[in-house]
Design a protein around this motif. Sequence first.
Motif, PDB file in Angstrom:
ATOM      1  N   HIS A 105       0.780  -1.151   0.010  1.00  0.00           N
ATOM      2  CA  HIS A 105      -0.079   0.191   0.043  1.00  0.00           C
ATOM      3  C   HIS A 105       0.812   1.359  -0.096  1.00  0.00           C
ATOM      4  CE1 HIS A 105      -3.588  -2.434   0.638  1.00  0.00           C
ATOM      5  NE2 HIS A 105      -2.868  -3.120   1.711  1.00  0.00           N
ATOM      6  N   PRO A 106       1.170   1.793  -1.118  1.00  0.00           N
ATOM      7  CA  PRO A 106       2.067   2.781  -1.175  1.00  0.00           C
ATOM      8  C   PRO A 106       1.466   4.383  -0.358  1.00  0.00           C
ATOM      9  CG  PRO A 106       1.650   1.876  -3.478  1.00  0.00           C
ATOM     10  CD  PRO A 106       0.703   1.259  -2.498  1.00  0.00           C
ATOM     11  N   ASP A 107       0.143   4.269  -0.257  1.00  0.00           N
ATOM     12  CA  ASP A 107      -0.303   5.586   0.330  1.00  0.00           C
ATOM     13  C   ASP A 107      -0.347   5.083   1.910  1.00  0.00           C
ATOM     14  OD1 ASP A 107      -2.191   3.183   0.827  1.00  0.00           O
ATOM     15  OD2 ASP A 107      -4.032   4.522   0.399  1.00  0.00           O
ATOM     16  N   PHE A 108       0.531   4.422   2.404  1.00  0.00           N
ATOM     17  CA  PHE A 108       0.749   4.147   4.008  1.00  0.00           C
ATOM     18  C   PHE A 108       1.157   5.407   4.835  1.00  0.00           C
ATOM     19  CE2 PHE A 108       5.114   3.457   2.445  1.00  0.00           C
ATOM     20  CZ  PHE A 108       5.706   4.089   3.476  1.00  0.00           C
ATOM     21  N   ALA A 109       1.597   6.337   4.039  1.00  0.00           N
ATOM     22  CA  ALA A 109       2.369   7.475   4.845  1.00  0.00           C
ATOM     23  C   ALA A 109       1.082   8.473   5.421  1.00  0.00           C
ATOM     24  CB  ALA A 109       3.167   8.534   3.763  1.00  0.00           C
ATOM     25  N   ASP A 110      -0.259   8.181   4.744  1.00  0.00           N
ATOM     26  CA  ASP A 110      -1.200   8.946   5.330  1.00  0.00           C
ATOM     27  C   ASP A 110      -1.858   8.366   6.666  1.00  0.00           C
ATOM     28  OD1 ASP A 110      -1.359  10.644   3.145  1.00  0.00           O
ATOM     29  OD2 ASP A 110      -2.600   9.364   2.017  1.00  0.00           O
ATOM     30  N   PHE A 111      -1.623   6.843   6.892  1.00  0.00           N
ATOM     31  CA  PHE A 111      -1.929   6.281   7.941  1.00  0.00           C
ATOM     32  C   PHE A 111      -1.074   5.780   9.215  1.00  0.00           C
ATOM     33  CE2 PHE A 111      -4.032   5.137   3.887  1.00  0.00           C
ATOM     34  CZ  PHE A 111      -5.356   5.821   4.205  1.00  0.00           C
TER      35      PHE A 111
END
Length: 306
Positions: A105-111
């Motif tokens: 999940h490349p968008d992990f930085a948001d979570f």
Amino acid sequence: MKKDFYLTRYALIIKKLESAPANYSQLEEYLLNSFEFQDAGIKSYSIRTLQRDIREISDLFNLSIHNKKKGDNRYYIESRPMMEVDEYNQKLLESFQVSNALNLHPDFADFIFFESRKPTGVEHFYDLFFAIRNKRVVTFEHYNYKNKLMTSRKVHPLALKESKDRWYLIAIDTKDKTLKSFGLDRINYLDVNATKFREKYKYNFREHFKNAFGVMNLTEQNPQKIVLKCSKHQGEYIRSFALHQSQKETKETPEDIYFEFFLHPTYDFMQEILSYGKEVKVLEPKNLVENVKKHLQESLNSYFED
């Protein structure tokens, strides 16, 4: 089956079989219903893949998984590795699970938010690991925070130890033949020599570190019984995440929880106790009680001096 998903499969299979033996159908149902498989959009898991995974788990984690040929055909973990290997495997599995979640999940930085402090010195880890395994003499420059001096060192490397997200080299300093620890974050100009050292040191570091807290001078103090009285609130945290492997809960009252330890009463351990403030009180041994009192008094005096 996604190629970069195999480590997650291994972790899930081990987790399932550690709780109870399971046949192929039970394993398949467990895996396909896991959030990891659902999140990755994986809807099938063949017996052939399971058999391949079991071979890989055996090679990678030294876990022997077998199948009961009679009856319900359940798979089970036949043997576990030695304690020290098991600790390594557990950390490896934890790292794999986190790593795979981030890769998928490349968008992990948001979570997911990591500690902002970056560990340093780990670039020397493999070189030192190689030197230890092959008994190679090591030279480097080491910085001392206390006297702010950089000194040249020539050592016989013997072990690596982690403490509070920092790594330390445990080695014999050839200058005085003394066992010392060196923070990897303070090592510069590291050189693994072609020369091997011939001395046969008889240190049992697993036994030494069993009663250690942090990084310490292994010859400085003998381990002692340490008794702490903790507030109920703080005690619940210490109960759920032990300060040391020797921790034993000895008593609980409506207000407090009492813990007993058997370890070296080092400066590192005193600093840990002090970090809890009034929530934790040392009851034994007397010398540690006095050291804590002295440290607290000096801290208080420093405020009055201002």
